[in-house]
Design an enzyme around this catalytic site. Structure first.
Site, PDB file in Angstrom:
ATOM      1  N   HIS A  56       0.850  -1.206   0.000  1.00 59.39           N
ATOM      2  CA  HIS A  56       0.000   0.000   0.000  1.00 59.39           C
ATOM      3  C   HIS A  56       0.878   1.246   0.000  1.00 59.39           C
ATOM      4  CE1 HIS A  56      -3.922   2.030   1.365  1.00 59.39           C
ATOM      5  NE2 HIS A  56      -3.037   3.007   1.242  1.00 59.39           N
ATOM      6  N   HIS A  58       1.343   5.248  -2.358  1.00 60.16           N
ATOM      7  CA  HIS A  58       0.750   6.176  -3.337  1.00 60.16           C
ATOM      8  C   HIS A  58       1.890   6.806  -4.127  1.00 60.16           C
ATOM      9  CE1 HIS A  58      -3.398   6.311  -1.549  1.00 60.16           C
ATOM     10  NE2 HIS A  58      -2.718   5.857  -0.502  1.00 60.16           N
ATOM     11  N   GLN A 152      -9.964   8.922  -5.075  1.00 63.08           N
ATOM     12  CA  GLN A 152      -9.642   9.694  -3.868  1.00 63.08           C
ATOM     13  C   GLN A 152     -10.722  10.733  -3.502  1.00 63.08           C
ATOM     14  OE1 GLN A 152      -6.111  10.774  -1.701  1.00 63.08           O
ATOM     15  NE2 GLN A 152      -8.135  10.657  -0.817  1.00 63.08           N
ATOM     16  N   HIS A 210      -9.670   2.049   0.415  1.00 58.52           N
ATOM     17  CA  HIS A 210      -9.397   2.829   1.617  1.00 58.52           C
ATOM     18  C   HIS A 210     -10.705   2.859   2.411  1.00 58.52           C
ATOM     19  CE1 HIS A 210      -5.841   4.037  -0.489  1.00 58.52           C
ATOM     20  NE2 HIS A 210      -5.478   4.873   0.461  1.00 58.52           N
ATOM     21  N   GLU A 213     -10.973   5.789   6.981  1.00 61.35           N
ATOM     22  CA  GLU A 213      -9.722   6.396   7.476  1.00 61.35           C
ATOM     23  C   GLU A 213     -10.078   7.611   8.328  1.00 61.35           C
ATOM     24  OE1 GLU A 213      -6.865   7.437   4.480  1.00 61.35           O
ATOM     25  OE2 GLU A 213      -5.317   7.904   5.948  1.00 61.35           O
ATOM     26  N   ASP A 309       2.336   3.626   2.629  1.00 61.31           N
ATOM     27  CA  ASP A 309       1.270   4.588   2.353  1.00 61.31           C
ATOM     28  C   ASP A 309       1.819   5.903   1.791  1.00 61.31           C
ATOM     29  OD1 ASP A 309      -1.390   5.375   2.148  1.00 61.31           O
ATOM     30  OD2 ASP A 309      -1.503   6.117   4.208  1.00 61.31           O
TER      31      ASP A 309
HETATM   32 FE   FE2 Z   1      -3.506   5.141   1.416  1.00 55.64          FE
END
Ligand code: FE2
Length: 411
Positions: A56, A58, A152, A210, A213, A309
């Protein structure tokens, strides 16, 4: 033999062994292999493990902190919004340049496989995906990259995102991502989840979302994703990242949801460095840690791993694509201090992540892919404690990075 690693310490063997590699695969493992290798590496009794997997990250947003304003509130919401302006102006070159630095850093730290989420939304369009696809191609001989199409900015509230998600799958995204908590109400979150599963079914792809969060216990999309996984018969193919709200639920509801996650055979990825920074920030005392219920999930038999992440972006200012660094932080944050708990942490970027990626060529066994790391440590606890130097990193039978550390004393 193309390479023979001599005197390697494997985790499951007391005696040191030699590992012979041919055509990118482990050909033989044994004591004192008599054959000669074109290249010989002496591991000198040091711990030799399968290469790390970061499940995981980005890559499109790494190292963006230098070119956008700082996240003053330190919240997830502001972290996302700051990037909007930059995202509108993304170029391929910019994304490739930033992502390349992280991939090389990851390789030097022993990571030969990554699963990256890539923003897909109406702000940046498919630019981030184009940039990450170009990066993947650039490094195709050195690292395996799986791409998750990640909405996102939400799907229902970001009109036009559905079409972009579909286009992303056509362009080469491997998995369908999601962020169901980032919608305006629970019914939109549910529609978001259903859309992601529809798309995944259409492209025969796994799902990696996701999920929740936030430390607000009223976000309950983890249960939605678990229900949908069972309903669609998608067991074993769904991963939820973050799942921070699970830590804030009352114990009764948390147990109820964990039981569903287990039945759905979902994987959970905790991202300790980001969530330690973002969650619990505005709590008084006692202050929450922000991570999901790592030990409780493991106790119920759920496959749990961790990811890097974020690296130097609006979410998290540090990070160096190092699974040993993130593991050490996770061990602290989740109170994993007993030997078996530390072993569990150490396993996360190894076998646990291999299960998430559904790899069948992973591990130190004859016939498996020769992706290996020789650590300057004798055992997993010391590897984490010392943040051991990655002496050799081998990808499909070729050394792709080597690091030596030497300290001179003047005492
Ligand atoms: Fe993430």
């Amino acid at each position: 033999m193309d390479i023979i690693i001599r005197n390697a310490k494997l985790r499951d063997k007391d005696e040191l062994v030699d590992i012979g590699i041919v055509d990118g695969k482990i050909k033989t493992i044994g004591k004192n292999i008599s054959a000669q290798g074109k290249e010989e590496i002496d591991a000198s009794g040091k711990l030799t493990i399968p290469a790390f997997i970061d499940p995981h990250i980005h890559l499109d947003k790494t190292l963006i902190a230098d070119v956008v304003r700082e996240n003053v509130s330190g919240t997830l919401k502001e972290a996302i919004e700051i990037i909007w302006e930059k995202k509108r102006k993304y170029t391929n070159e910019d994304i490739v340049e930033r992502a390349s630095k992280i991939i090389k850093m990851g390789l030097s730290n022993g990571t030969t496989r990554m699963r990256t989420h890539v923003d897909v939304d109406t702000i940046g369009g498919l630019k981030p995906l184009e940039g990450v696809l170009a990066t993947k191609e650039k490094f195709k001989d050195y690292i395996d990259i799986e791409i998750v199409a990640f909405p996102q900015e939400g799907i229902i509230k970001d009109e036009g995102c559905k079409e972009l998600m579909e286009e992303a799958m056509k362009m080469g995204a491997n998995l369908v991502g999601g962020m169901p908590a980032n919608e305006n109400n629970p019914s939109d979150s549910f529609e978001h989840v259903k859309f992601c599963f529809d798309l995944a079914e259409k492209y025969d792809a796994d799902v990696d979302m996701h999920v929740d969060e936030t430390d607000d216990p009223f976000y309950r999309t983890l249960e939605m994703v678990a229900d949908e996984t069972i309903k669609r018969d998608y067991q074993g193919k769904v991963t939820a990242g973050h799942t921070c709200a699970l830590a804030s639920y009352d114990n009764h509801y948390a147990r109820y949801v964990i039981e569903k996650v287990k039945r759905a055979e979902m994987n959970i990825i905790t991202n300790p460095v980001t969530n330690l920074m973002l969650q619990g920030k505005y709590d008084g005392y006692p202050k929450r840690r922000g991570l999901t219920r790592v030990k409780e999930l493991i106790a119920e038999g759920v496959n749990v791993a961790y990811g890097q992440d974020c690296i130097k972006d609006t979410f998290y200012p540090f990070g160096k694509a190092d699974m040993l660094e993130v593991g050490l932080i996770l061990a602290h944050a989740s109170h994993m201090s007993l030997p078996n708990e530390i072993e569990e942490v150490f396993n996360m970027p190894l076998e646990k992540s291999a299960k998430i990626l559904r790899l069948n060529d992973y591990g130190i066994e004859e016939g498996k892919r020769a992706d290996l790391v020789i650590l300057d440590a004798d055992n997993p606890i010391d590897a984490l404690r010392l943040q051991a130097t990655r002496l050799y990193v081998i990808k499909e039978g070729s050394v792709v990075a080597s690091t030596l550390k030497e300290t001179k004393f003047f005492i």
